[in-house]
Design an enzyme around this catalytic site. Sequence first.
Site, PDB file in Angstrom:
ATOM      1  CG  PHE A  30      63.936  -8.382  97.411  1.00 27.95           C
ATOM      2  CD1 PHE A  30      64.227  -7.027  97.434  1.00 27.95           C
ATOM      3  CD2 PHE A  30      63.167  -8.861  96.356  1.00 27.95           C
ATOM      4  CE1 PHE A  30      63.775  -6.170  96.442  1.00 27.95           C
ATOM      5  CE2 PHE A  30      62.712  -8.006  95.355  1.00 27.95           C
ATOM      6  CZ  PHE A  30      63.021  -6.660  95.393  1.00 27.95           C
ATOM      7  CE  LYS A  66      61.890 -11.534  90.371  1.00 25.93           C
ATOM      8  NZ  LYS A  66      62.023 -11.339  91.802  1.00 25.93           N
ATOM      9  CG  ASP A 122      58.325 -14.043  98.145  1.00 26.32           C
ATOM     10  OD1 ASP A 122      58.265 -14.562  97.016  1.00 26.32           O
ATOM     11  OD2 ASP A 122      58.598 -12.839  98.320  1.00 26.32           O
TER      12      ASP A 122
HETATM   13  C1  LIG Z   1      61.380 -10.339  92.606  1.00 20.84           C
HETATM   14  C2  LIG Z   1      60.822 -10.720  93.923  1.00 20.84           C
HETATM   15  C3  LIG Z   1      59.709 -10.061  94.461  1.00 20.84           C
HETATM   16  C4  LIG Z   1      59.073  -8.869  93.796  1.00 20.84           C
HETATM   17  O1  LIG Z   1      58.597  -9.145  92.514  1.00 20.84           O
HETATM   18  P1  LIG Z   1      58.314  -7.927  91.506  1.00 20.84           P
HETATM   19  O2  LIG Z   1      57.675  -8.594  90.325  1.00 20.84           O
HETATM   20  O3  LIG Z   1      59.639  -7.305  91.172  1.00 20.84           O
HETATM   21  O4  LIG Z   1      57.401  -6.986  92.206  1.00 20.84           O
HETATM   22  C5  LIG Z   1      59.215 -10.501  95.671  1.00 20.84           C
HETATM   23  N1  LIG Z   1      59.783 -11.529  96.332  1.00 20.84           N
HETATM   24  C6  LIG Z   1      60.851 -12.190  95.846  1.00 20.84           C
HETATM   25  C7  LIG Z   1      61.421 -13.342  96.605  1.00 20.84           C
HETATM   26  C8  LIG Z   1      61.424 -11.794  94.641  1.00 20.84           C
HETATM   27  O5  LIG Z   1      62.502 -12.419  94.168  1.00 20.84           O
END
Ligand SMILES: *Cc1c(COP(=O)(O)O)cnc(C)c1O
Length: 403
Positions: free
Chosen positions: A141, A255, A226
Amino acid sequence: MTTSAELIELSERRSAHNYHPLPIVIHEARGAWVTDVEGKRYLDFLSGYSSLNFGHGNPKILEAAQRQLQQLTLTSRAFYHDQFAAFCSGLGDLTGKDMILPMNTGAEAVETAIKVARKWGYEVKGVERDQANIIVMEDNFHGRTTTIVSFSTDPDAHDGFGPYTPGFSVVKYGSIEAVREAVDSNTVAVLVEPIQGEAGVLVPPDGYLTQLRELCTAENILMIADEIQSGLGRTGKTFACDHEGVVPDIYVLGKALGGGVVPVSAIAADSDVLGVIKPGQHGSTFGGNPLACAVANAVIEILNTGEYQDRAARLGEVLHARLAELVGDGVVTVRGRGLWAGVDIDPSLATGREVSKALMSRGVLAKDTHGSTIRLAPPITISEEDLLWAVDQLAETIASFRR
Ligand SMILES: *Cc1c(COP(=O)(O)O)cnc(C)c1O
């Protein structure tokens, strides 16, 4: 007064149905607790998918935000502003990297990492024009843009949004052999979540990140971590990669970097990588704005004390010890690290959504991910007493489905 039911009805009627929220309408929050419009209190066990690591209304972060609101909120990157240097140097020091490229949302930061890796591939590695390839993981994700959903393996995220962006190879998560087989001379990067949050808090096998680091170095490939959900204290270290002492070439952050106040994201890398981006080649009107930087600077200050990382580690042990007792009693498995857990409920008992709803009625807010997995991620500020109380509610909830 407008009731929850009325507000939910209006929200459902006038908003796109791209989410399926639990039936609660939150009005205010402090620390780990939120209050709905009827005045009922709930313990927040989702933390905005790890955006609220430092709690709702964290005094240090709020103070920084309020101060900055009175001072200067937006300049665009056409000019410098006085919060920017501290943000880039502070986040650079926290990550151990030379340079920062700020954006707003997580997906934008992932897009930034992809663009930088491709450009690095052409200009530094010498990959032939438009041939760059990035290895990504099954069940990843990374956000919701058209390019990112192009390499999602989740049908809901992916299907119906083509034509898809080429240049990605999907391999099995946790298998270094799968990555090795996918590498060729056009491979410019491996994009990986050190722990897959959305997939259900999947922790890869021990040594996987180390092997990935070694493979990337040997093959002249960028390792992109990420850490948007796994980073900034959640797992008991600043970054989930720290558990193996691994340093990626690019950190992708978001985040919790925004302190639960504003969206703030960034990538961090050394100048031999991030230096490939020149004026006009990438950017965002709001990226690195004064309010965002002031808030993030407070977050970085909090992380520099190490207090929250230690607290997540200590409370994480408490959480996982208690959750382990539930395995076999309606819980199939528990995964996770620090104050972060994926709990697989026996699917014959209830769906994840049914469990989440029942938990909510007991005053705990958590959300299911896939099928019957519940993700637990309370703010790191939570008290041990509240933490144990919430797990008791989970135990009671599961017991109620067994009766
Ligand atoms: C939430 C998330 C994203 C995307 O972030 P947004 O601010 O919702 O665009 C990307 N990678 C990971 C691992 C995430 O948890």
